[in-house]
Design an enzyme around this catalytic site. Sequence first.
Site, PDB file in Angstrom:
ATOM      1  N   ARG A  49      44.218  42.688  44.869  1.00 56.48           N
ATOM      2  CA  ARG A  49      44.727  43.260  45.883  1.00 56.48           C
ATOM      3  C   ARG A  49      45.192  44.892  45.432  1.00 56.48           C
ATOM      4  O   ARG A  49      46.566  44.681  45.599  1.00 56.48           O
ATOM      5  CB  ARG A  49      45.705  42.586  46.871  1.00 56.48           C
ATOM      6  CG  ARG A  49      44.700  41.345  47.625  1.00 56.48           C
ATOM      7  CD  ARG A  49      45.940  40.091  47.765  1.00 56.48           C
ATOM      8  NE  ARG A  49      45.333  38.979  48.290  1.00 56.48           N
ATOM      9  CZ  ARG A  49      46.258  37.945  48.801  1.00 56.48           C
ATOM     10  NH1 ARG A  49      47.548  37.937  48.792  1.00 56.48           N
ATOM     11  NH2 ARG A  49      45.440  36.781  49.117  1.00 56.48           N
ATOM     12  N   ASP A  51      46.774  48.484  45.408  1.00 57.21           N
ATOM     13  CA  ASP A  51      47.476  49.140  46.083  1.00 57.21           C
ATOM     14  C   ASP A  51      46.833  50.288  46.892  1.00 57.21           C
ATOM     15  O   ASP A  51      45.959  50.939  46.371  1.00 57.21           O
ATOM     16  CB  ASP A  51      48.843  49.233  45.495  1.00 57.21           C
ATOM     17  CG  ASP A  51      49.657  48.421  45.355  1.00 57.21           C
ATOM     18  OD1 ASP A  51      49.664  47.218  45.658  1.00 57.21           O
ATOM     19  OD2 ASP A  51      50.638  48.406  44.213  1.00 57.21           O
ATOM     20  N   TYR A 109      43.054  47.407  33.351  1.00 53.29           N
ATOM     21  CA  TYR A 109      43.299  48.393  33.979  1.00 53.29           C
ATOM     22  C   TYR A 109      43.531  49.477  33.224  1.00 53.29           C
ATOM     23  O   TYR A 109      43.826  49.591  31.949  1.00 53.29           O
ATOM     24  CB  TYR A 109      44.711  48.121  34.792  1.00 53.29           C
ATOM     25  CG  TYR A 109      44.547  47.189  35.940  1.00 53.29           C
ATOM     26  CD1 TYR A 109      44.487  47.743  37.190  1.00 53.29           C
ATOM     27  CD2 TYR A 109      44.683  45.911  35.807  1.00 53.29           C
ATOM     28  CE1 TYR A 109      44.582  46.873  38.306  1.00 53.29           C
ATOM     29  CE2 TYR A 109      44.570  45.184  36.938  1.00 53.29           C
ATOM     30  CZ  TYR A 109      44.596  45.825  38.197  1.00 53.29           C
ATOM     31  OH  TYR A 109      44.352  44.789  39.307  1.00 53.29           O
ATOM     32  N   ARG A 196      51.822  49.675  36.821  1.00 49.14           N
ATOM     33  CA  ARG A 196      52.291  51.099  37.182  1.00 49.14           C
ATOM     34  C   ARG A 196      53.685  51.103  36.247  1.00 49.14           C
ATOM     35  O   ARG A 196      54.433  52.327  35.918  1.00 49.14           O
ATOM     36  CB  ARG A 196      52.235  51.302  38.604  1.00 49.14           C
ATOM     37  CG  ARG A 196      50.874  51.407  38.938  1.00 49.14           C
ATOM     38  CD  ARG A 196      50.933  51.378  40.647  1.00 49.14           C
ATOM     39  NE  ARG A 196      51.979  52.283  41.398  1.00 49.14           N
ATOM     40  CZ  ARG A 196      52.387  52.413  42.480  1.00 49.14           C
ATOM     41  NH1 ARG A 196      51.990  51.414  43.217  1.00 49.14           N
ATOM     42  NH2 ARG A 196      53.062  53.160  42.864  1.00 49.14           N
TER      43      ARG A 196
END
Length: 244
Positions: A49, A51, A109, A196
Site C-alpha cells: 500500500r 503512500d 525499494y 523514507r
Amino acid sequence: MRVKLVVAYDGTNYCGWQIQPNGVTVEQKINEALTELLGEEIQVIGASRTDAGVHSLGNVCIFDTDSRMPAEKISYALNRHLPEDIVVQDSCEVPDTFHPRYAKSSKTYEYRILNRRFRLPGRRLDTYFYHYPLDVEKMDRAAHLLEGEHDFRSFCAVNAQVKTTVRTIYSCSVCREDDIIAIRVTGNGFLYNMVRIIAGTLIKVGAGELYPEQIADILAACDRTAAGPTAPAHGLTMVGIQYQ
C-alpha cells in the site's frame, strides 16, 4: 481464475495505492478499468500500500474473475483502459491459494536524491532535491549497518499498528551516478514510512550531522525520535517484489 498483475505507476497524481474516500488512488483506477474491461465487478488485492506520491516499477496485485480472456492477454487489453501514468507490465494466472501479501517474498525499494546546486525540472517528480554536498561513502557505510534482522521501531512512524517491528534487511546500499544518489533497500517487509525514515537518516549521515556508527545506537534506542526525518514521498520508488 485468479490473475496476478505487475503494475508500474507514477504516483504523483494519486493519494497512494489503497482506495480511500479523500482522493483518487491507483487501486481505484485499476478496479474501474478491470470492471469496464471484463464486465464484472472487480476489486484487486495489492501487495504493498504505497503512500501518496510514491512511485512503482512493479507493485503486485491479484483479482478473481470468471472471464474466459487468457490471463496473459489481460495486461494488453487493460492498458487501453488505464491512464498513461499507470501501466500493467505483466499478467498471468496464479493458484487460487496465492496471496500477494502473505506469500513469502522480498521487496526492493529505491530512494533517489538529486544532489547538485540547482534543481532539474525533469527530475522534480521522482527525486528529492538536496543541494548541500553529501558524502556517499559514509552513507553507504551506514546503510550496510542496517542489514540483518533488527527491531526497526526507530524507523517506523509512531502511529503504525503492527504486531512486531522486527524486520530483516537483506541488503542496503548507497551509490551515486552523476547527480543522482540512490539508496536501495531489499528486505522481507517494511514498516510504515520505514524506507523514507532510513533515507532521511542516511541523508543526515551524508551531511555530517550523524556518524555512520550511530546507526547501531539508533536501532538499539527503539525510539522514533532517535532516527532522522521522514524523507519526502516523491523520491521513493518500489522497484519490485520477488516471490519465493
